[in-house]
Structure formats: structure tokens, C-alpha cells
Write a protein that holds these residues in place. Structure first.
Motif, PDB file in Angstrom:
ATOM      1  N   ASN A 271     -30.622  72.708  12.756  1.00 44.99           N
ATOM      2  CA  ASN A 271     -29.485  73.353  11.878  1.00 44.99           C
ATOM      3  C   ASN A 271     -29.104  74.658  12.339  1.00 44.99           C
ATOM      4  O   ASN A 271     -28.215  75.139  11.862  1.00 44.99           O
TER       5      ASN A 271
ATOM      6  N   VAL B  32     -31.299  61.622   8.195  1.00 42.47           N
ATOM      7  CA  VAL B  32     -32.366  61.766   8.877  1.00 42.47           C
ATOM      8  C   VAL B  32     -33.308  60.853   8.217  1.00 42.47           C
ATOM      9  O   VAL B  32     -34.460  60.104   8.654  1.00 42.47           O
TER      10      VAL B  32
ATOM     11  N   THR C 101     -22.889  72.478   9.913  1.00 43.71           N
ATOM     12  CA  THR C 101     -23.363  71.370   9.067  1.00 43.71           C
ATOM     13  C   THR C 101     -24.443  71.537   7.891  1.00 43.71           C
ATOM     14  O   THR C 101     -25.452  72.378   8.210  1.00 43.71           O
TER      15      THR C 101
ATOM     16  N   THR D  64     -27.858  66.739   6.849  1.00 44.58           N
ATOM     17  CA  THR D  64     -28.800  66.300   7.829  1.00 44.58           C
ATOM     18  C   THR D  64     -29.902  65.633   7.107  1.00 44.58           C
ATOM     19  O   THR D  64     -30.332  64.688   7.799  1.00 44.58           O
TER      20      THR D  64
ATOM     21  N   GLY E  72     -23.883  65.723  10.134  1.00 45.02           N
ATOM     22  CA  GLY E  72     -25.069  65.295   9.864  1.00 45.02           C
ATOM     23  C   GLY E  72     -26.082  64.434  10.668  1.00 45.02           C
ATOM     24  O   GLY E  72     -26.959  64.211  10.766  1.00 45.02           O
TER      25      GLY E  72
ATOM     26  N   SER F 237     -30.575  69.670  22.247  1.00 42.07           N
ATOM     27  CA  SER F 237     -29.566  69.953  21.349  1.00 42.07           C
ATOM     28  C   SER F 237     -28.489  70.683  22.183  1.00 42.07           C
ATOM     29  O   SER F 237     -27.220  70.616  21.893  1.00 42.07           O
TER      30      SER F 237
ATOM     31  N   THR G 252     -27.170  66.112  13.847  1.00 47.49           N
ATOM     32  CA  THR G 252     -28.147  66.875  13.727  1.00 47.49           C
ATOM     33  C   THR G 252     -29.589  66.115  13.641  1.00 47.49           C
ATOM     34  O   THR G 252     -30.562  66.439  13.932  1.00 47.49           O
ATOM     35  N   ALA G 253     -29.440  65.058  12.729  1.00 47.37           N
ATOM     36  CA  ALA G 253     -30.456  64.042  12.287  1.00 47.37           C
ATOM     37  C   ALA G 253     -31.068  63.419  13.604  1.00 47.37           C
ATOM     38  O   ALA G 253     -32.288  63.380  13.944  1.00 47.37           O
TER      39      ALA G 253
ATOM     40  N   LEU H  64     -35.758  69.885  11.722  1.00 46.42           N
ATOM     41  CA  LEU H  64     -34.378  69.923  11.033  1.00 46.42           C
ATOM     42  C   LEU H  64     -34.087  71.371  11.037  1.00 46.42           C
ATOM     43  O   LEU H  64     -32.701  71.694  11.145  1.00 46.42           O
TER      44      LEU H  64
END
Length: 436
Positions: free
Chosen positions: A396, A411, A402, A407, A141, A126, A144-145, A392
Motif C-alpha cells: 500500500n 486479502v 488504494t 486491500t 484492492g 509490485s 494490492t492484496a 500489506l
């Protein structure tokens, strides 16, 4: 109450402690301690067992793999391997629609080959990929997913800490489990890439584009990932070639990544001590969960809950495939509430005897390895399943702008890919057992 009734009552008691936010290791330890007292009526036996169980659990030579793999992941980050992997994948895929997200998946798969932790893979990649995804206009979203799903490859592509724990619990060969996880790991990465492709076609505005780079630069980036290939080939190849045991391979991998980090300038006295400190803390947390699970599972064995459940299921005449499907669905549900390691330690002593008592037309070792990979996959799905997917929350926390709901929405495409993969691997065990 009979011993069996006490054992069955311990499950809701354990879940209650977990819902009250008692750490999972402590919850299992307390439930096992009280349960042993209720079964024996004597506090001396639980206290004596605490002494013997602690020594028996932590004197296991195989457990030394855990801190070695965790340390290897930290050294790999310091050595710049995560950045090199992402840049190489981005060079070949970045100009495609959704290509930077696909590159993130590929980089996570590569990093997972030298890091046995899902959370570490998600957090590390990340830091590298999230700024690039933002830079090229990828939806928050979706970004991050993608990184949360990619992080799950850390425990599926060997080496894997969770797979080591499963091997110890079921007394299976670690090297064979690593080999069996290889093809499912590649299928996972491919499935996630397909999920990205479908998502960007359904939501065209969720991903931007970036210009292609010259072929010469692509190959230059590819050459830069040689340390990753070297470490992976040395560790995994050395284990299968019989040069050293999995435990020795983990030590060799940690030393190799540390040496690369030193040469690249990422390792000094400060970062070395930080790596040791973080590894020690993570190892202590994992080992305490293992101790709590050992204590609780010892109590369950005394009440004969696993044996009685296995006999009950076999006597009902259910199809083995129906039983397997119910167990996997149970894991999917439990994954919404509990982390992967806790699920493995809590459930394997109960479900493994059940599975071993059913006829799948394979040898007991083949069933154990195949079931282990299936469990690993559904546990992996739990890491990205709302509302309590650990990955998750990790992602986040690094991108607070976000909303979590965004997310969750994105996802689900990756969860769908995982479910399809579980069905395929359950229906065709030969895919998992092909390399063994």
C-alpha cells in the motif's frame, strides 16, 4: 518472586515494550538483561553474558547464509529476472479471467526461488506487476492484496531466510528443511491461483481482460527466464547433490545472479555499492533481532520456563493434535501484531520443546521438520493478516491511491486459502515429508 514467576512475568513486559514501539530486537534484549539481573541479583553476570552471547551467536557459520540470500535477491532484481518472470507468466495466463493476477502469483513464486525474503519479493514484484494490473483494469484492492499474498511465497519457496533461522534455532538440517518446503510452496502458489479464480467470479468487475499473444511470443518469453532456472538449479540442485553446503550454495547463488546482472547491464559500481549497502543494513537489522532473541531466550532457559511449560503440557494428557492446533492458532493471532522473524525467534525456544515432548508417531527429526514448515506457513499468513500485515503496508505504500480497507477485504480470500493449506498439511504430514 521465584525464577519461574520472573520468567512468566517477562512476557507481558516484552509485549508492553513492543506496543510502545520499541524495536523488537531491543525489546527482547532489554527484557533479557533486566530479567537476568532480577534472577541473579548481580549485574556482572548479564554484562559478562553480553560479551559471550554476542560472540557465540555471530560466530555461527550458518548465519552467513542470510546476507548471501539477501544479496542474491538484489542482484536478481538488477539482472531483470523479476520482469522476465512476470512477462513469461503473463504470456501464458494473462488472457484468462484474472490471468494477470495469476501471472503475478506465478512470478512471485519464481522470484521467491532466488530470493529468501518475503518483503523483498513483494516490493520487487509490485514494481513490475502493479502497473500491468492497473493497465488492464484490475481493482486496486484486489491488485494490492494479490501482490501482498504473492510476496509471502518469498519465505516459503526455498531458499528462505526464516527457514534458515529456524534450522539454526532447532539444530536441524537446512537442506532437508528446504526440500520439505518445496511441495507446500507449490501448494501455496496453486491455492492463491484458485483464490484469484474464485474472487473474479464473485466480483466480475474487479478484473479486466487482455488479448492473447501468439504462441511463438509466449515461448520466447519463457526462454528469457533461463537465468532464473539456472541459478535455482545450481543453488538448490547443488546443495542436494552434495556439491556444496547451503552456505556455499548461497555464495554461489549470489555470485551467479551478480554475474547475470553484470552481463545484462544492470550491475555497475553504483548499483553494486547500493546492493552492498542495502544488504548490510538488512543484515544488521536481522542480526540485532537474533542477538536480542538469544539474550532473552538465554534468560528464559535460566528460569526454566520452556522446560516447565513442556512438562506441564505433557502432564495434562492433552492430545498432541489439540496442542498443535492451539499453537498454530496462537501464531495466527500473534501474526496480527508482530513480524515473521520476531515470532520465530521469540516462540520457537518455548514451543519446540513442547512439540518434541508429544507423540505424533514420527521420529524427532520428522516432527521438527514438519512443525517447522507448519510454523513457516502460519507465520507467512501473519504477513497478510490485518491489522498489522507487513506485506500489506509495503504494497500500500507503493500504491497510496488504494484504501487499506479495500486491500483488507480482498486479502481475506488468500488468508482463507492459507488456512485450508495449514489444515491439509497438519492432517497429512506425509505431504511435507514426501521428498525427504
Amino acid at each position: 518472586m521465584s525464577n519461574l514467576e520472573i520468567g512468566l512475568t517477562s512476557f507481558p513486559a516484552l509485549l508492553l515494550l513492543i506496543f510502545l514501539r520499541v524495536p523488537i530486537g531491543l525489546a527482547m534484549f532489554l527484557t533479557g538483561l533486566v530479567g537476568l539481573y532480577l534472577v541473579t541479583g548481580n549485574i556482572n553476570l548479564p554484562l559478562n553474558r553480553l560479551k559471550s552471547e554476542t560472540f557465540t551467536t555471530f560466530s555461527s557459520y550458518s548465519l552467513s547464509i542470510v546476507p548471501m540470500f539477501l544479496l542474491m535477491g538484489h542482484f536478481a532484481t538488477l539482472g531483470g529476472m523479476s520482469q522476465a518472470l512476470f512477462r513469461a507468466a503473463e504470456g501464458f495466463l494473462g488472457h484468462r479471467k484474472g490471468g494477470v493476477a495469476m501471472a503475478s502469483i506465478g512470478a512471485c513464486a519464481g522470484f521467491g526461488a532466488i530470493c529468501g525474503s518475503s518483503l523483498a519479493t513483494a516490493a520487487t514484484m509490485s514494481r513490475v506487476a502493479l502497473p500491468e494490473l492497473r493497465r488492464y483494469g484490475y481493482d486496486g484492492g484486489f491488485s494490492t492484496a494479490t501482490l501482498a499474498a504473492g510476496g509471502t511465497l518469498g519465505i516459503l519457496i526455498p531458499p528462505s531466510v526464516v527457514l534458515v533461522i529456524y534450522a539454526i534455532l532447532t539444530e536441524q538440517n537446512i537442506a532437508k528443511l528446504f526440500l520439505a518446503a518445496f511441495i507446500p510452496g507449490l501448494l501455496a502458489a496453486l491455492g492463491y491461483v484458485i483464490a484469484v479464480s474464485i474472487y473474479v467470479r464473485l466480483y466480475p468487475n474487479s478484473a479486466g481482460t487482455r488479448p492473447a499473444i501468439p504462441m511463438s511470443e509466449r515461448f520466447a518469453r519463457l526462454i528469457a527466464v533461463w537465468p532464473v532456472l539456472l541459478v535455482f538449479g545450481l543453488v538448490v540442485g547443488g546443495i542436494y547433490a552434495g556439491w556444496f553446503t547451503p552456505t556455499e550454495g548461497a555464495a554461489v547463488g549470489a555470485f551467479g545472479t551478480g554475474l547475470i546482472a553484470l552481463v545484462n547491464g544492470g550491475l555497475n559500481w553504483k548499483t553494486l555499492l547500493e546492493s552492498f549497502s542495502v544488504t548490510a543494513k538488512s543484515t544488521a537489522m536481522i542480526f540485532f533481532i537474533i542477538l536480542g532473541a538469544a539474550f532473552y531466550n538465554g534468560f528464559l532457559a535460566l528460569t526454566r520456563v520452556p522446560q516447565e511449560m513442556s512438562s506441564f503440557v505433557v502432564d495434562q494428557g492433552f492430545s498432541p493434535w489439540v496442542v498443535l492446533a492451539l499453537i498454530l492458532v496462537f501464531y495466527l493471532i500473534l501474526g496480527c501484531l508482530m513480524d515473521s522473524l520476531s515470532m520465530i525467534l521469540l516462540t520457537i525456544p518455548i514451543f519446540f520443546p513442547v512439540i518434541q515432548g508429544l507423540d505424533f508417531g514420527m521420529t524427532p527429526e520428522q516432527v521438527a521438520i514438519w512443525f517447522g514448515i507448519l510454523v513457516l506457513i502460519v507465520v507467512e499468513v501473519g504477513l497478510i493478516t490485518p491489522p498489522v500485515g507487513m506485506n500489506l503496508f509495503v504494497i500500500n505504500a507503493m500504491d497510496k491511491s488504494t484504501p487499506m480497507t479495500a486491500t483488507y477485504k480482498a486479502v481475506l480470500f488468500y488468508v482463507g486459502s492459507d488456512i485450508v493449506r495449514v489444515v491439509i498439511l497438519a492432517a497429512f504430514p506425509a505431504i511435507t515429508l514426501f521428498l525427504i
